[in-house]
Write an enzyme that holds these catalytic residues in place. Structure first.
Site, mmCIF file in Angstrom:
data_model
loop_
_atom_site.group_PDB
_atom_site.id
_atom_site.type_symbol
_atom_site.label_atom_id
_atom_site.label_comp_id
_atom_site.label_asym_id
_atom_site.label_seq_id
_atom_site.Cartn_x
_atom_site.Cartn_y
_atom_site.Cartn_z
ATOM 1 N N LYS A 53 0.968 -1.059 -0.239
ATOM 2 C CA LYS A 53 -0.093 0.004 0.040
ATOM 3 C C LYS A 53 0.955 1.339 0.127
ATOM 4 C CE LYS A 53 -1.578 2.188 3.521
ATOM 5 N NZ LYS A 53 -2.224 2.765 4.690
ATOM 6 N N ASP A 110 -6.375 1.277 0.994
ATOM 7 C CA ASP A 110 -6.546 1.534 2.514
ATOM 8 C C ASP A 110 -7.889 1.104 3.152
ATOM 9 O OD1 ASP A 110 -8.165 3.632 1.502
ATOM 10 O OD2 ASP A 110 -7.069 5.129 2.763
#
Length: 268
Positions: free
Chosen positions: A159, A177
């Protein structure tokens, strides 16, 4: 549009035929157009992201940073923390340590003093010092521009790497997220059981010409409209298109451009 999501009953023989594995494969391919892991047709996806583009023509991430290095640090610090909390801590930090060399000069103990208001600050301080050392030793002090190299840095996962690739180097990525994971599943845009699964599906279902900004559009939509506890459907510009079982409103909010984002004084 409802017909797009029903299996056609035009051939009643389908009910009574005993399906061999080969038959099953043929019928599986009769999914409606656009049903590649999403509840929306291509036309609906185009319209969703067209509206997002009108509302926020130039969306931006809300972590303050001045260069690729401070972005890596900020995103690494943001794990299990809010952007607001990270920004408060890094404003002073980045004034004295905005390069890997300066961060190493600062040292782990003094770094902890700057970020102690952030959750898990002790472990994060170790990672920031370690990634700074790796950048100096292996990358001449420069943040690498590939995902494979970025995820080698301590404290940097997929991420974080995707955020850096997008915001620092202009690559079209999808950093999943908590907001994006929730939105993708809630509105059935790209449902999946894991962030990686959602990422793969989003990259397939989002129209290519909207992909670069899609990450920020979805985050901001989840942060300010489709909120975790109670989605504010009455303020949603895609309320008429949304297929969420939780939806409480069918009339889209007025489609107007929002004022430019004000990220923070550290961003130039």
């Amino acid at each position: 549009m409802a017909a797009d999501y029903r299996v056609s009953m035009a051939n009643p023989k389908l009910k009574s035929v005993t399906k061999t594995p080969q038959d099953a494969n043929v019928i599986a391919r009769r999914k409606p157009a656009g049903a590649v892991g999403t509840a929306y047709s291509l036309a609906e996806r185009e319209e969703i992201f067209r509206r997002f583009s009108v509302q926020r023509p130039e969306p931006r991430g809300e972590l303050e940073h001045t260069n690729p290095f401070t972005l890596v640090v900020a995103v690494a610090l943001s794990a299990q923390a809010t952007d607001v909390g990270v920004n408060k801590a890094t404003r002073a930090l980045f004034k004295v340590a905005d390069t890997p060399e300066k961060m190493l000069d600062l040292g782990e103990e003094r770094l902890r003093d700057y970020i102690r208001t952030i959750g898990l600050y002790r472990n994060k301080a170790k990672n920031v010092i370690a990634l700074s050392q790796m950048l100096v030793d292996q990358f001449s002090g420069k943040v690498p521009e590939t995902r494979d190299e970025l995820v080698r840095l301590p404290g940097v996962g997929r991420k974080t790497a995707n955020v850096v690739l997008s915001m620092a180097f202009g690559q079209a990525t999808m950093a999943v997220d908590t907001h994006i994971f929730r939105i993708a599943n809630r509105i059935r845009l790209a449902p999946g059981k894991t962030p990686d699964e959602v990422e793969v599906r989003l990259m397939k279902v989002i129209p290519n010409h909207y992909l670069y900004h899609a990450h920020h559009w979805l985050i901001l939509h989840g942060r300010y409209t489709c909120k975790a506890r109670r989605p504010e459907c009455e303020r949603c510009i895609i309320a008429d298109l949304c297929k969420s079982p939780e939806k409480s409103w069918d009339v889209p909010a007025p489609l107007v451009e929002l004022p430019p984002q004000v990220i923070g004084e550290a961003v130039e």
